[in-house]
Enzyme design. Structure first.
Site, mmCIF file in Angstrom:
data_model
loop_
_atom_site.group_PDB
_atom_site.id
_atom_site.type_symbol
_atom_site.label_atom_id
_atom_site.label_comp_id
_atom_site.label_asym_id
_atom_site.label_seq_id
_atom_site.Cartn_x
_atom_site.Cartn_y
_atom_site.Cartn_z
ATOM 1 C CG ASP A 171 -2.261 4.949 10.938
ATOM 2 O OD1 ASP A 171 -1.886 5.282 9.859
ATOM 3 O OD2 ASP A 171 -1.738 4.174 12.001
ATOM 4 C CG HIS B 195 -0.814 2.619 1.268
ATOM 5 N ND1 HIS B 195 -0.978 1.559 1.560
ATOM 6 C CD2 HIS B 195 -1.306 3.022 -0.739
ATOM 7 C CE1 HIS B 195 -0.970 0.102 0.389
ATOM 8 N NE2 HIS B 195 -0.815 1.420 -0.780
HETATM 9 O O1 F6P Z 1 2.030 3.949 5.880
HETATM 10 C C1 F6P Z 1 2.384 4.361 4.740
HETATM 11 C C2 F6P Z 1 4.077 3.515 4.175
HETATM 12 O O2 F6P Z 1 4.068 3.826 3.606
HETATM 13 C C3 F6P Z 1 3.455 2.645 4.467
HETATM 14 O O3 F6P Z 1 2.903 2.045 2.679
HETATM 15 C C4 F6P Z 1 4.361 1.640 4.428
HETATM 16 O O4 F6P Z 1 4.714 0.275 5.760
HETATM 17 C C5 F6P Z 1 5.352 2.862 5.079
HETATM 18 O O5 F6P Z 1 4.701 3.597 5.419
HETATM 19 C C6 F6P Z 1 6.598 2.620 4.929
HETATM 20 O O6 F6P Z 1 7.267 3.513 5.230
HETATM 21 P P1 F6P Z 1 8.604 3.368 5.359
HETATM 22 O O7 F6P Z 1 9.172 3.199 3.260
HETATM 23 O O8 F6P Z 1 9.556 5.193 4.683
HETATM 24 O O9 F6P Z 1 9.761 3.133 5.784
#
Ligand code: F6P
Length: 460
Positions: free
Chosen positions: A364, A156
């Site tokens: 991003d 992602h």
């Molecule tokens: O962008 C990467 C990601 O894993 C997204 O899919 C998700 O929205 C975000 O990071 C969540 O981050 P965390 O689980 O660290 O709160």
């Protein structure tokens, strides 16, 4: 039809009524709801003595299976290697990238723990779809346990160019583990190119066909699958969200002022500091906006046990205080800075009200706020998206006002242009962006990856 098994660090709220936050959660919830299957991952809980067996919970056609983490695992795997090494590195922040053998060992240990527990649940014809940088080694570990199922991986975040990746002492091990999957998907072609360049330049890999590469003795499919949103649902929900109590209160509080909106996790990759500076430059350079425009930045804190996140938090507090102190009047505050999250539907109403969607990450993977903002607009009177060229979304969304977030004055100019853009041009740009979002929505994304996994030629 084979069962879909989704594996991700975070598992979306099991309770359907709670709003899922973050691109991955929203996307996978939709995929599993349609197809049925298992969602396996961390429960989000850190406990003194984790139960070695996953907790199972069935909700309609989805089985959620989650594991708690011990404090040590949480620190070494999540705060450590995932979020103090891979996250900054993959977002080109070598200055913030820390490396230690201890956290790397913790990362491998938690991946092995996940692989072991998942292994016991897998059926021979399952399709396994692993997500994100937390779980790069999981596929290789499943292979080592003898699993021959189709394994797909989707990243992602951005995948960095070789010059950046090489700063990681164990880059080769991580890339080798990616090659254990049958399909490796990235957000953009830019990321695919970075991955393939690494294979060719560093480990003698080769391209052996359309979207097929060979490295470390395996042949796999590599492609870009730009993630998207539930376009039609957002269009519908944003319209009805306009009449929600919260949106009405926001509207009353704004009066006839224009709203610029930003919504991001409080993360240094999101370019919030530069964004505040650009807003300040807008007030300086185009003073007519003073008293007439409000910038609302919603930034829920995230990864608060990682020190860098507290540094950026303090910087933003100082910056917002400085700008408000400088320009505020007794009846107007230029920046509304909110460290809290809102229900998804509330956000859709806020997006629809906003004249400008302000999305300026420094780097991003995709950025789904950009897509949600556009899908939430009123097509008759749409707002304008100001979007960083460094968001994966910029590749598809060329009809936004594309900016360089480091060019503070250039971003201020784009904001001014967005605020004064004639209706016809706004409609035209919005329609073009909606064409993109309708032809690549979340369902298309899921189907494209699923098809690639279905058609993947398994390698030994
Ligand atoms: O962008 C990467 C990601 O894993 C997204 O899919 C998700 O929205 C975000 O990071 C969540 O981050 P965390 O689980 O660290 O709160």
């Amino acid at each position: 039809m084979s069962r879909l098994v989704v594996v991700s660090n975070r598992v979306a709220p099991i309770d359907d009524k709670k709003s899922a936050s973050g691109g991955l959660a929203v996307a996978m919830h939709a995929a599993l709801k349609a197809q049925g299957g298992i969602w396996f991952g961390w429960s989000g809980e850190v406990v003194a003595a984790p139960d070695p067996e996953p907790k199972h919970f069935d909700s309609k056609n989805i089985t959620f299976a989650t594991l708690d983490l011990s404090q040590r695992d949480y620190e070494e795997y999540y705060n450590g290697f995932a979020n103090s090494t891979l996250w900054p590195l993959f977002h080109y922040r070598l200055d913030l990238t820390e490396f230690s053998r201890r956290t790397y060992a913790g990362y491998l240990r938690v991946n092995a723990l996940f692989a072991g527990k998942l292994s016991a649940m897998l059926k021979p014809d399952d399709k396994v779809w692993v997500h994100d940088y937390h779980l790069l080694p999981l596929g290789e570990q499943l292979r080592q346990m003898g699993h021959r199922q189709r394994l797909g991986f989707f990243l992602h975040t951005p995948f960095p160019v070789p010059e950046i990746l090489l700063a990681l002492p164990n880059h080769e091990n991580l890339v080798r583990s990616l090659c254990a999957y049958d399909v490796v998907g990235f957000q953009t072609k830019r990321d695919v190119d970075a991955f393939v360049s690494y294979l060719i330049q560093e480990v003698g890999g080769e391209v052996v066909g359309e979207k097929r590469v060979r490295a470390f003795g395996r042949t796999l499919t590599v492609g870009h699958f730009p993630i998207s949103v539930e376009t039609a649902d957002i269009e519908r929900d944003a319209q009805s969200a306009l009449t929600s109590r919260q949106t009405e209160r926001l509207s009353e509080s704004l009066g006839d002022r224009d709203l610029i909106i930003g919504v991001d996790r409080l993360d240094y990759s999101k370019g919030l500091y530069q964004r505040f500076q650009a807003f300040e430059a807008l007030m300086e350079t185009y003073p007519d906006n003073r008293g007439r425009v409000t910038f609302m930045q919603i930034a829920p804190p995230t990864r608060t046990d990682v020190p860098e996140y507290n540094v950026i938090r303090r910087e933003l507090e100082t910056s917002a205080g400085h700008i408000n102190g400088k320009f505020a009047e007794f009846d107007w505050v230029p920046i509304r800075y909110l460290n809290k999250s809102f229900a998804r539907k509330t956000l859709l109403g806020f997006y629809r009200m906003a004249r400008v969607g302000f999305v300026t990450p420094l780097r991003d993977g995709m950025n789904l706020v950009a897509k949600e903002y556009v899908a939430a607009q009123d097509p008759e009177d749409p707002g304008v998206l100001v979007l960083s060229r460094f968001a994966g979304a910029a590749i598809e969304m060329g009809d936004a006002l594309i900016v360089n977030p480091y060019d503070v004055e250039g971003v201020a100019e784009a904001l001014q242009r967005a605020l004064s853009m004639p209706l016809e041009e706004r409609r035209h740009r919005h329609a073009a962006l909606m064409d993109v979002l309708r032809s690549n929505d979340i369902v298309t994304w899921r189907n494209r990856f699923d098809e690639a996994l279905e058609n993947a030629i398994p390698d030994a």
